[in-house]
Design a protein around this motif. Structure first.
Motif, PDB file in Angstrom:
ATOM      1  N   ALA A 165       0.826  -1.212   0.000  1.00 48.91           N
ATOM      2  CA  ALA A 165       0.000   0.000   0.000  1.00 48.91           C
ATOM      3  C   ALA A 165       0.861   1.263   0.000  1.00 48.91           C
ATOM      4  CB  ALA A 165      -0.945   0.006   1.198  1.00 48.91           C
ATOM      5  N   ALA A 166       1.908   1.274   0.817  1.00 48.83           N
ATOM      6  CA  ALA A 166       2.765   2.460   0.874  1.00 48.83           C
ATOM      7  C   ALA A 166       3.430   2.712  -0.475  1.00 48.83           C
ATOM      8  CB  ALA A 166       3.816   2.278   1.966  1.00 48.83           C
ATOM      9  N   GLN A 167       3.866   1.634  -1.123  1.00 43.46           N
ATOM     10  CA  GLN A 167       4.501   1.782  -2.434  1.00 43.46           C
ATOM     11  C   GLN A 167       3.496   2.288  -3.467  1.00 43.46           C
ATOM     12  OE1 GLN A 167       6.476  -1.739  -3.864  1.00 43.46           O
ATOM     13  NE2 GLN A 167       6.758  -0.913  -5.938  1.00 43.46           N
ATOM     14  N   ARG A 168       2.273   1.758  -3.422  1.00 38.52           N
ATOM     15  CA  ARG A 168       1.247   2.209  -4.358  1.00 38.52           C
ATOM     16  C   ARG A 168       0.889   3.675  -4.113  1.00 38.52           C
ATOM     17  NH1 ARG A 168      -3.582  -1.984  -5.389  1.00 38.52           N
ATOM     18  NH2 ARG A 168      -3.842  -0.527  -7.133  1.00 38.52           N
ATOM     19  N   ALA A 169       0.866   4.070  -2.843  1.00 40.90           N
ATOM     20  CA  ALA A 169       0.594   5.476  -2.524  1.00 40.90           C
ATOM     21  C   ALA A 169       1.632   6.381  -3.168  1.00 40.90           C
ATOM     22  CB  ALA A 169       0.566   5.676  -1.011  1.00 40.90           C
ATOM     23  N   GLN A 170       2.901   6.036  -3.016  1.00 38.70           N
ATOM     24  CA  GLN A 170       3.966   6.848  -3.589  1.00 38.70           C
ATOM     25  C   GLN A 170       3.943   6.823  -5.112  1.00 38.70           C
ATOM     26  OE1 GLN A 170       5.981   9.012  -1.953  1.00 38.70           O
ATOM     27  NE2 GLN A 170       4.609   8.469  -0.259  1.00 38.70           N
ATOM     28  N   THR A 171       3.528   5.694  -5.685  1.00 36.37           N
ATOM     29  CA  THR A 171       3.422   5.606  -7.143  1.00 36.37           C
ATOM     30  C   THR A 171       2.391   6.598  -7.662  1.00 36.37           C
ATOM     31  OG1 THR A 171       4.094   3.279  -7.192  1.00 36.37           O
ATOM     32  CG2 THR A 171       2.815   4.104  -9.075  1.00 36.37           C
ATOM     33  N   HIS A 172       1.224   6.646  -6.998  1.00 35.13           N
ATOM     34  CA  HIS A 172       0.171   7.565  -7.456  1.00 35.13           C
ATOM     35  C   HIS A 172       0.560   9.019  -7.219  1.00 35.13           C
ATOM     36  CE1 HIS A 172      -2.859   4.728  -8.774  1.00 35.13           C
ATOM     37  NE2 HIS A 172      -2.625   3.990  -7.696  1.00 35.13           N
ATOM     38  N   LEU A 173       1.247   9.297  -6.126  1.00 33.95           N
ATOM     39  CA  LEU A 173       1.724  10.664  -5.898  1.00 33.95           C
ATOM     40  C   LEU A 173       2.726  11.050  -6.980  1.00 33.95           C
ATOM     41  CD1 LEU A 173       1.864  13.225  -4.193  1.00 33.95           C
ATOM     42  CD2 LEU A 173       3.633  12.117  -2.807  1.00 33.95           C
ATOM     43  N   GLY A 174       3.614  10.120  -7.340  1.00 34.40           N
ATOM     44  CA  GLY A 174       4.582  10.383  -8.385  1.00 34.40           C
ATOM     45  C   GLY A 174       3.924  10.635  -9.731  1.00 34.40           C
ATOM     46  N   LEU A 175       2.871   9.869 -10.038  1.00 33.94           N
ATOM     47  CA  LEU A 175       2.158  10.067 -11.300  1.00 33.94           C
ATOM     48  C   LEU A 175       1.509  11.446 -11.356  1.00 33.94           C
ATOM     49  CD1 LEU A 175       0.450   6.558 -11.676  1.00 33.94           C
ATOM     50  CD2 LEU A 175       2.231   7.517 -13.162  1.00 33.94           C
ATOM     51  N   ALA A 176       0.872  11.844 -10.249  1.00 36.89           N
ATOM     52  CA  ALA A 176       0.217  13.154 -10.209  1.00 36.89           C
ATOM     53  C   ALA A 176       1.245  14.273 -10.355  1.00 36.89           C
ATOM     54  CB  ALA A 176      -0.563  13.311  -8.912  1.00 36.89           C
ATOM     55  N   THR A 177       2.336  14.160  -9.624  1.00 36.04           N
ATOM     56  CA  THR A 177       3.370  15.190  -9.666  1.00 36.04           C
ATOM     57  C   THR A 177       4.008  15.280 -11.044  1.00 36.04           C
ATOM     58  OG1 THR A 177       3.820  14.821  -7.314  1.00 36.04           O
ATOM     59  CG2 THR A 177       5.492  15.987  -8.582  1.00 36.04           C
ATOM     60  N   ALA A 178       4.304  14.127 -11.637  1.00 33.63           N
ATOM     61  CA  ALA A 178       4.917  14.110 -12.962  1.00 33.63           C
ATOM     62  C   ALA A 178       3.983  14.698 -14.013  1.00 33.63           C
ATOM     63  CB  ALA A 178       5.316  12.685 -13.340  1.00 33.63           C
ATOM     64  N   ALA A 179       2.688  14.391 -13.897  1.00 32.99           N
ATOM     65  CA  ALA A 179       1.723  14.918 -14.866  1.00 32.99           C
ATOM     66  C   ALA A 179       1.623  16.435 -14.772  1.00 32.99           C
ATOM     67  CB  ALA A 179       0.357  14.278 -14.639  1.00 32.99           C
ATOM     68  N   LEU A 180       1.617  16.955 -13.541  1.00 33.63           N
ATOM     69  CA  LEU A 180       1.568  18.412 -13.368  1.00 33.63           C
ATOM     70  C   LEU A 180       2.827  19.063 -13.947  1.00 33.63           C
ATOM     71  CD1 LEU A 180       0.098  18.818  -9.775  1.00 33.63           C
ATOM     72  CD2 LEU A 180      -0.920  19.648 -11.906  1.00 33.63           C
ATOM     73  N   GLY A 181       3.991  18.455 -13.678  1.00 34.35           N
ATOM     74  CA  GLY A 181       5.228  18.989 -14.215  1.00 34.35           C
ATOM     75  C   GLY A 181       5.256  18.946 -15.728  1.00 34.35           C
ATOM     76  N   GLY A 182       4.752  17.858 -16.288  1.00 32.38           N
ATOM     77  CA  GLY A 182       4.722  17.731 -17.746  1.00 32.38           C
ATOM     78  C   GLY A 182       3.804  18.755 -18.390  1.00 32.38           C
ATOM     79  N   MET A 183       2.659  19.012 -17.752  1.00 31.97           N
ATOM     80  CA  MET A 183       1.737  20.013 -18.298  1.00 31.97           C
ATOM     81  C   MET A 183       2.365  21.392 -18.271  1.00 31.97           C
ATOM     82  SD  MET A 183      -1.887  18.754 -16.658  1.00 31.97           S
ATOM     83  CE  MET A 183      -2.807  20.110 -17.360  1.00 31.97           C
ATOM     84  N   GLY A 184       3.059  21.708 -17.154  1.00 29.32           N
ATOM     85  CA  GLY A 184       3.709  23.004 -17.057  1.00 29.32           C
ATOM     86  C   GLY A 184       4.782  23.176 -18.113  1.00 29.32           C
ATOM     87  N   ALA A 185       5.598  22.137 -18.334  1.00 29.63           N
ATOM     88  CA  ALA A 185       6.651  22.208 -19.337  1.00 29.63           C
ATOM     89  C   ALA A 185       6.066  22.345 -20.742  1.00 29.63           C
ATOM     90  CB  ALA A 185       7.531  20.966 -19.251  1.00 29.63           C
ATOM     91  N   SER A 186       4.963  21.631 -20.993  1.00 29.81           N
ATOM     92  CA  SER A 186       4.328  21.702 -22.300  1.00 29.81           C
ATOM     93  C   SER A 186       3.782  23.103 -22.573  1.00 29.81           C
ATOM     94  CB  SER A 186       3.188  20.675 -22.371  1.00 29.81           C
ATOM     95  OG  SER A 186       2.508  20.762 -23.598  1.00 29.81           O
ATOM     96  N   GLU A 187       3.167  23.701 -21.533  1.00 29.35           N
ATOM     97  CA  GLU A 187       2.644  25.056 -21.705  1.00 29.35           C
ATOM     98  C   GLU A 187       3.765  26.043 -21.971  1.00 29.35           C
ATOM     99  OE1 GLU A 187       0.399  25.916 -18.240  1.00 29.35           O
ATOM    100  OE2 GLU A 187      -1.312  24.677 -18.840  1.00 29.35           O
ATOM    101  N   MET A 188       4.872  25.889 -21.254  1.00 32.18           N
ATOM    102  CA  MET A 188       6.002  26.791 -21.449  1.00 32.18           C
ATOM    103  C   MET A 188       6.572  26.655 -22.859  1.00 32.18           C
ATOM    104  SD  MET A 188       7.969  29.130 -20.261  1.00 32.18           S
ATOM    105  CE  MET A 188       7.679  29.089 -18.489  1.00 32.18           C
TER     106      MET A 188
END
Length: 225
Positions: free
Chosen positions: A187-210
């Motif tokens: 469960a802890a690993q899955r939690a961190q996986t989903h947090l990583g996915l959310a964070t990476a997606a936000l970063g990717g959107m920001g880079a794409s907009e820039m």
């Protein structure tokens, strides 16, 4: 919330109740605008107080760009990159005896070390307003009436972010859900996986907009020579 319950194999929302999921969903909205302030943005008009120093109203998260003075005939406001320009040319510009205060601003600037404040010149009389592009705090998704709060199907409120953030919000919900169940295997690993996915997606959107913004600026430049 229903998708999160399905992934959690808790379709009836018993282990993770709808009230919990709703709290996490509203928390996720705020997390998105903290990481990416323009996720919820728009043009707003707000009043100025007397003087040169102004404070961004509480309902806004960030001041992106000042456009003009408020009102149908409000003149444009020039944004200065550095306060030193005014300081050097007119050291007493904060003093109304040196530069009389006015309802209309000519210049504005913001120190990014203090993003909730900005300055206008001349200082305002307290009767003016400005039109600006701002980041906004998303409205919480409302819970249904008390009699149906345990029924996940009764949660039909609208998220106050564009649809493109749906998967990011889902990953934030799953991060919180698996964090609660951290004693379960993986469960802890899955939690961190989903947090990583959310964070990476936000970063990717920001880079794409820039990148898109830079490309647009490049394409609109006149040809060399």
């Amino acid at each position: 919330m229903k998708r999160a319950s399905t992934i959690l194999q808790d379709a009836d929302a018993v282990r993770w109740t709808p009230m919990e999921l709703l709290d996490w969903l509203n928390e996720a909205q705020r997390a998105v605008v903290i990481a990416k302030p323009n996720a919820k943005s728009g043009t707003a008009v707000f009043n100025l107080v007397s003087g040169t120093r102004q404070t961004l109203p509480e309902q806004y998260t960030i001041l992106s760009r000042i456009i003009r003075n408020g009102g149908a005939t409000g003149k444009a406001i020039r944004q200065l990159a550095r306060r030193e320009i005014l300081d050097a040319q007119l050291p007493g510009w904060h003093n109304t005896a040196v530069l009389p205060f006015n309802a209309q601003a000519d210049y504005a600037f913001q120190d990014m070390m203090n993003p909730r404040e900005f300055y206008v010149a001349p200082g305002n009389t307290g009767t003016g307003s400005i039109e600006a592009v701002v980041g906004m705090v998303p409205a919480n998704v409302a819970a249904p009436s008390s009699g149906s709060q345990l029924d996940i199907a009764a949660y039909t409120g609208t998220v106050d972010l564009p649809d493109i953030y749906q998967s990011i919000l889902l990953d934030f919900l799953l991060f919180r859900a698996f964090s609660k169940d951290s004693a379960a295997p993986d469960a802890a690993q899955r939690a961190q996986t989903h947090l990583g996915l959310a964070t990476a997606a936000l970063g990717g959107m920001g880079a794409s907009e820039m990148a898109m913004s830079m490309a647009t600026a490049f394409l609109t430049q006149p040809a060399a020579g």
